[in-house]
Enzyme design. Structure first.
Site, PDB file in Angstrom:
ATOM      1  N   ASP A  15       0.845  -1.195   0.000  1.00 15.18           N
ATOM      2  CA  ASP A  15       0.000   0.000   0.000  1.00 15.18           C
ATOM      3  C   ASP A  15       0.879   1.243   0.000  1.00 15.18           C
ATOM      4  O   ASP A  15       1.845   1.320   0.760  1.00 15.18           O
ATOM      5  CB  ASP A  15      -0.900  -0.005   1.247  1.00 15.18           C
ATOM      6  CG  ASP A  15      -2.018   1.012   1.165  1.00 15.18           C
ATOM      7  OD1 ASP A  15      -2.183   1.631   0.104  1.00 15.18           O
ATOM      8  OD2 ASP A  15      -2.732   1.173   2.170  1.00 15.18           O
ATOM      9  N   HIS A  51      -8.721  -1.003  -8.740  1.00 16.48           N
ATOM     10  CA  HIS A  51      -8.428   0.104  -7.816  1.00 16.48           C
ATOM     11  C   HIS A  51      -7.418   1.064  -8.436  1.00 16.48           C
ATOM     12  O   HIS A  51      -7.556   2.285  -8.294  1.00 16.48           O
ATOM     13  CB  HIS A  51      -7.895  -0.482  -6.510  1.00 16.48           C
ATOM     14  CG  HIS A  51      -7.702   0.533  -5.426  1.00 16.48           C
ATOM     15  ND1 HIS A  51      -8.739   1.285  -4.919  1.00 16.48           N
ATOM     16  CD2 HIS A  51      -6.585   0.922  -4.742  1.00 16.48           C
ATOM     17  CE1 HIS A  51      -8.276   2.102  -3.970  1.00 16.48           C
ATOM     18  NE2 HIS A  51      -6.984   1.905  -3.854  1.00 16.48           N
TER      19      HIS A  51
END
Length: 334
Positions: free
Chosen positions: A167, A240
């Site tokens: 992330d 995403h």
């Protein structure tokens, strides 16, 4: 407050003699990753404004006091102020783009707006430093505030979330991080500040783990093991990665600075990601969220939302560190 000393850009300020703003010291919104963080969202009780103002003036000293006990462990504190709280705490000008978080209701998923007057983002290499500072702040404020959300974040292996993917890969680095996160001459009275949006996402790991690795990679838009973005011809339009690409009118990619952290509770069966994004204007993050929840021309929504549910949503402004040295007058004082 402890952290970055990257100067903000100078500009003009009608409130100051000569109309100029000296370079400012931002709060540490641009900061190296740490192993621990606490996110506190508070609401200010009626009549608690003076206690909050006193705390704001003393907060840099509290940070130094705790950081001294863990030299080299990178304790940093970022404080954000919500739109309604700003007018209760300060007279005079306010950040130009500060407004309440706007809830989004898509065909399948909702980004809720939840209460929040103050945000405290505490981070360090050790959780005890974060916890000590959070304790000092909340004890000092007492009944002047209510804690509406408390989340303890941790580093998960090599900067991965609990879905197993790295992330924050696309965070800007070097001077580009300050350019993305810090207000400049577009609002010179608040140059060196930053807008921050926070959301708490809970993951359905049962459904997620039922997917194959290849299916998970299609949802995220990156490979799981190597963290490589999928080639354009292989990138699903509702991934995403694809949905979160935002460009300006000239086609330039717009960036934000993320400081996301995983969190969880085995007793409650909670596994999540605390999203926290800093930007010089909230419109960039808001466009990302509209893409995610309302869709784009090619996608009805961000596919990751089928496995991650937004539980909270708030918008704050983080003034430059110099702001706390001389707070604006209280509304009643003017």
């Amino acid at each position: 407050m402890a952290g970055s000393r990257t100067p903000g850009e100078a500009g003009t300020d009608p409130r100051s003699p000569g109309g100029t703003v000296p370079p400012t010291t931002p709060q540490p919104v641009v900061h190296d990753a740490t192993r621990a963080a606490i996110f506190l969202v508070l609401t200010v009780a009626p009549g608690g404004e003076d206690d909050v103002r006193e705390l704001l003036a003393d907060l840099p000293g509290l940070v130094r006091t705790v950081a001294f006990r863990g030299p080299g462990d990178g304790l940093a504190c970022v404080l954000g102020i919500g739109s309604e709280a700003w007018d209760r705490l300060f007279a005079g000008p306010r950040p130009a783009a500060l407004h309440p978080f706007q809830a989004l209701r898509g065909a399948r998923h909702v980004a809720p707006a939840t209460p929040g007057d103050l945000l405290l983002h505490l981070r360090a290499q050790r959780m005890d430093l974060c916890f000590e500072l959070a304790t000092l702040v909340t004890r000092r404020l007492g009944k002047a505030v209510a804690v509406v959300d408390e989340t303890h974040g941790f580093t998960y292996f090599d900067q991965r979330d609990l879905l197993g993917f790295v992330d924050g890969t696309e965070n800007p680095t070097g001077p580009a991080s300050g350019a993305a996160a810090l207000v400049a001459t577009e609002d010179p009275a608040f140059a060196g500040g930053s807008y921050v949006i926070v959301q708490k996402y809970l993951h359905d790991l049962g459904r997620w783990d039922a997917l194959s690795i290849e299916e998970q990679e299609a949802v995220v838009g990156r490979t799981k093991a190597a963290n490589v973005e999928l080639a354009a011809k292989e990138q699903p339009p509702d991934s995403h990665v694809a949905v979160n690409q935002v460009e300006d009118a000239d086609g330039r990619a717009q960036q934000i600075v993320r400081a996301n952290m995983p969190f969880g509770s085995l007793a409650r069966g909670e596994y999540g990601t605390y999203f926290i994004g800093f930007c010089r204007t909230p419109s960039v993050i808001e466009q990302m969220l509209r893409n995610m929840f309302l869709g784009t021309g090619e996608a009805t929504h961000d596919r990751i939302l089928d496995f991650s549910t937004a539980m909270t949503g708030s918008l704050f402004f983080t003034p430059p560190a110099d702001f706390f040295d001389a707070l604006p007058d209280a509304p009643h004082a003017s």
